[in-house]
Design a protein around this motif. Sequence first.
Motif, PDB file in Angstrom:
ATOM      1  N   LYS A 121       0.843  -1.203   0.000  1.00  0.00           N
ATOM      2  CA  LYS A 121       0.000   0.000   0.000  1.00  0.00           C
ATOM      3  C   LYS A 121       0.882   1.258   0.000  1.00  0.00           C
ATOM      4  N   TYR A 122       1.950   1.238   0.783  1.00  0.00           N
ATOM      5  CA  TYR A 122       2.884   2.364   0.810  1.00  0.00           C
ATOM      6  C   TYR A 122       3.485   2.577  -0.586  1.00  0.00           C
ATOM      7  N   PHE A 123       3.887   1.495  -1.237  1.00  0.00           N
ATOM      8  CA  PHE A 123       4.478   1.563  -2.568  1.00  0.00           C
ATOM      9  C   PHE A 123       3.470   2.106  -3.582  1.00  0.00           C
ATOM     10  N   ILE A 124       2.233   1.654  -3.491  1.00  0.00           N
ATOM     11  CA  ILE A 124       1.179   2.168  -4.382  1.00  0.00           C
ATOM     12  C   ILE A 124       1.003   3.669  -4.168  1.00  0.00           C
ATOM     13  N   ASN A 125       0.977   4.095  -2.903  1.00  0.00           N
ATOM     14  CA  ASN A 125       0.842   5.526  -2.608  1.00  0.00           C
ATOM     15  C   ASN A 125       1.994   6.334  -3.195  1.00  0.00           C
ATOM     16  N   LEU A 126       3.213   5.804  -3.111  1.00  0.00           N
ATOM     17  CA  LEU A 126       4.366   6.487  -3.712  1.00  0.00           C
ATOM     18  C   LEU A 126       4.194   6.615  -5.225  1.00  0.00           C
ATOM     19  N   ARG A 127       3.780   5.531  -5.852  1.00  0.00           N
ATOM     20  CA  ARG A 127       3.600   5.549  -7.305  1.00  0.00           C
ATOM     21  C   ARG A 127       2.514   6.556  -7.713  1.00  0.00           C
ATOM     22  N   ILE A 128       1.437   6.584  -6.957  1.00  0.00           N
ATOM     23  CA  ILE A 128       0.351   7.513  -7.278  1.00  0.00           C
ATOM     24  C   ILE A 128       0.818   8.961  -7.102  1.00  0.00           C
ATOM     25  N   GLU A 129       1.621   9.233  -6.072  1.00  0.00           N
ATOM     26  CA  GLU A 129       2.169  10.587  -5.912  1.00  0.00           C
ATOM     27  C   GLU A 129       3.061  10.948  -7.088  1.00  0.00           C
ATOM     28  N   LYS A 130       3.815   9.980  -7.604  1.00  0.00           N
ATOM     29  CA  LYS A 130       4.646  10.221  -8.790  1.00  0.00           C
ATOM     30  C   LYS A 130       3.763  10.485 -10.007  1.00  0.00           C
ATOM     31  N   VAL A 131       2.675   9.735 -10.133  1.00  0.00           N
ATOM     32  CA  VAL A 131       1.732   9.968 -11.226  1.00  0.00           C
ATOM     33  C   VAL A 131       1.172  11.387 -11.123  1.00  0.00           C
ATOM     34  N   LYS A 132       0.785  11.803  -9.916  1.00  0.00           N
ATOM     35  CA  LYS A 132       0.276  13.166  -9.720  1.00  0.00           C
ATOM     36  C   LYS A 132       1.309  14.197 -10.168  1.00  0.00           C
ATOM     37  N   GLU A 133       2.552  13.979  -9.752  1.00  0.00           N
ATOM     38  CA  GLU A 133       3.633  14.901 -10.127  1.00  0.00           C
ATOM     39  C   GLU A 133       3.745  15.000 -11.640  1.00  0.00           C
ATOM     40  N   LEU A 134       3.732  13.861 -12.321  1.00  0.00           N
ATOM     41  CA  LEU A 134       3.877  13.857 -13.773  1.00  0.00           C
ATOM     42  C   LEU A 134       2.662  14.468 -14.463  1.00  0.00           C
ATOM     43  N   ILE A 135       1.482  14.276 -13.890  1.00  0.00           N
ATOM     44  CA  ILE A 135       0.282  14.907 -14.450  1.00  0.00           C
ATOM     45  C   ILE A 135       0.395  16.430 -14.321  1.00  0.00           C
ATOM     46  N   VAL A 136       0.842  16.905 -13.155  1.00  0.00           N
ATOM     47  CA  VAL A 136       0.984  18.349 -12.932  1.00  0.00           C
ATOM     48  C   VAL A 136       2.006  18.948 -13.890  1.00  0.00           C
ATOM     49  N   TYR A 137       3.112  18.230 -14.143  1.00  0.00           N
ATOM     50  CA  TYR A 137       4.117  18.737 -15.085  1.00  0.00           C
ATOM     51  C   TYR A 137       3.552  18.863 -16.491  1.00  0.00           C
ATOM     52  N   ASP A 138       2.552  18.030 -16.826  1.00  0.00           N
ATOM     53  CA  ASP A 138       1.839  18.107 -18.096  1.00  0.00           C
ATOM     54  C   ASP A 138       2.759  17.958 -19.309  1.00  0.00           C
ATOM     55  N   GLU A 139       3.781  17.115 -19.178  1.00  0.00           N
ATOM     56  CA  GLU A 139       4.699  16.899 -20.299  1.00  0.00           C
ATOM     57  C   GLU A 139       4.496  15.529 -20.948  1.00  0.00           C
ATOM     58  N   LEU A 140       3.859  14.599 -20.228  1.00  0.00           N
ATOM     59  CA  LEU A 140       3.667  13.238 -20.722  1.00  0.00           C
ATOM     60  C   LEU A 140       2.186  12.903 -20.783  1.00  0.00           C
ATOM     61  N   SER A 141       1.839  12.063 -21.739  1.00  0.00           N
ATOM     62  CA  SER A 141       0.459  11.571 -21.798  1.00  0.00           C
ATOM     63  C   SER A 141       0.283  10.513 -20.706  1.00  0.00           C
ATOM     64  N   LEU A 142      -0.949  10.167 -20.418  1.00  0.00           N
ATOM     65  CA  LEU A 142      -1.223   9.136 -19.417  1.00  0.00           C
ATOM     66  C   LEU A 142      -0.617   7.799 -19.849  1.00  0.00           C
ATOM     67  N   SER A 143      -0.639   7.533 -21.122  1.00  0.00           N
ATOM     68  CA  SER A 143      -0.041   6.304 -21.654  1.00  0.00           C
ATOM     69  C   SER A 143       1.478   6.291 -21.406  1.00  0.00           C
ATOM     70  N   GLU A 144       2.121   7.431 -21.622  1.00  0.00           N
ATOM     71  CA  GLU A 144       3.565   7.529 -21.382  1.00  0.00           C
ATOM     72  C   GLU A 144       3.886   7.393 -19.894  1.00  0.00           C
ATOM     73  N   ILE A 145       3.033   7.960 -19.042  1.00  0.00           N
ATOM     74  CA  ILE A 145       3.222   7.839 -17.596  1.00  0.00           C
ATOM     75  C   ILE A 145       3.082   6.380 -17.179  1.00  0.00           C
ATOM     76  N   ALA A 146       2.083   5.698 -17.710  1.00  0.00           N
ATOM     77  CA  ALA A 146       1.883   4.275 -17.396  1.00  0.00           C
ATOM     78  C   ALA A 146       3.111   3.464 -17.797  1.00  0.00           C
ATOM     79  N   ASP A 147       3.645   3.733 -18.993  1.00  0.00           N
ATOM     80  CA  ASP A 147       4.852   3.032 -19.446  1.00  0.00           C
ATOM     81  C   ASP A 147       6.049   3.355 -18.551  1.00  0.00           C
ATOM     82  N   LEU A 148       6.222   4.617 -18.229  1.00  0.00           N
ATOM     83  CA  LEU A 148       7.356   5.061 -17.422  1.00  0.00           C
ATOM     84  C   LEU A 148       7.369   4.393 -16.049  1.00  0.00           C
ATOM     85  N   LEU A 149       6.186   4.224 -15.464  1.00  0.00           N
ATOM     86  CA  LEU A 149       6.096   3.664 -14.113  1.00  0.00           C
ATOM     87  C   LEU A 149       5.748   2.175 -14.106  1.00  0.00           C
ATOM     88  N   ASN A 150       5.892   1.550 -15.269  1.00  0.00           N
ATOM     89  CA  ASN A 150       5.696   0.105 -15.417  1.00  0.00           C
ATOM     90  C   ASN A 150       4.314  -0.389 -15.011  1.00  0.00           C
TER      91      ASN A 150
END
Length: 186
Positions: A121-150
């Motif tokens: 659960k802690y690891f999932i929370n970390l990954r979701i925070e990273k997803v939030k960060e990448l969404i805020v940066y608005d440089e990658l598509s959701l598909s690219e974020i999914a690939d980046l974070l495996n």
Amino acid sequence: MKLHVKNMVCNRCILVVKSELEKLGQEILSIELGEVVLKNEISVNDKKDIAKQLETFGFEILNDSSSKTIEKIKTILIDLVQNKNNNINVTMSDYLIQNLHQDYSKLSNLFSTVEGISIEKYFINLRIEKVKELIVYDELSLSEIADLLNYSSVAHLSNQFKKVTGFSPSYFKKIKESKRKELDQL
């Protein structure tokens, strides 16, 4: 002399801890997330002074082995998400076993008991925070974020994101920064 430092979770944290230790006249041999190796042994009073100084910045020197192990788990997982983009060829549990050389069930039980949350659960929370960060940066598509974070798929990322945050990634993108947390607040 090795010091384990709680909440030292990013490169800025390393810079702050390094700077403060140098101000206190300590010579550092190495410093990385969660751990500082000093050139010389330090007295009990010096350790108290260091602890007091670092506490003003939200850091804590860990003393018992359980706290050190938990902090190592957190540091390894934060480094994995922040710096390695989950780019490993083994499961998260095997990655921890490789890095800590301890039985995963023992690590998991200790972590859950002390932190009140499973490692997963802690690891999932970390990954979701990273997803939030990448969404805020608005440089990658959701598909690219999914690939980046495996993530296995965009759907898997979206489902996990909604389960943790209560929002879809696209809705979160609209409201952005107001929903992000600092990593040391997880």
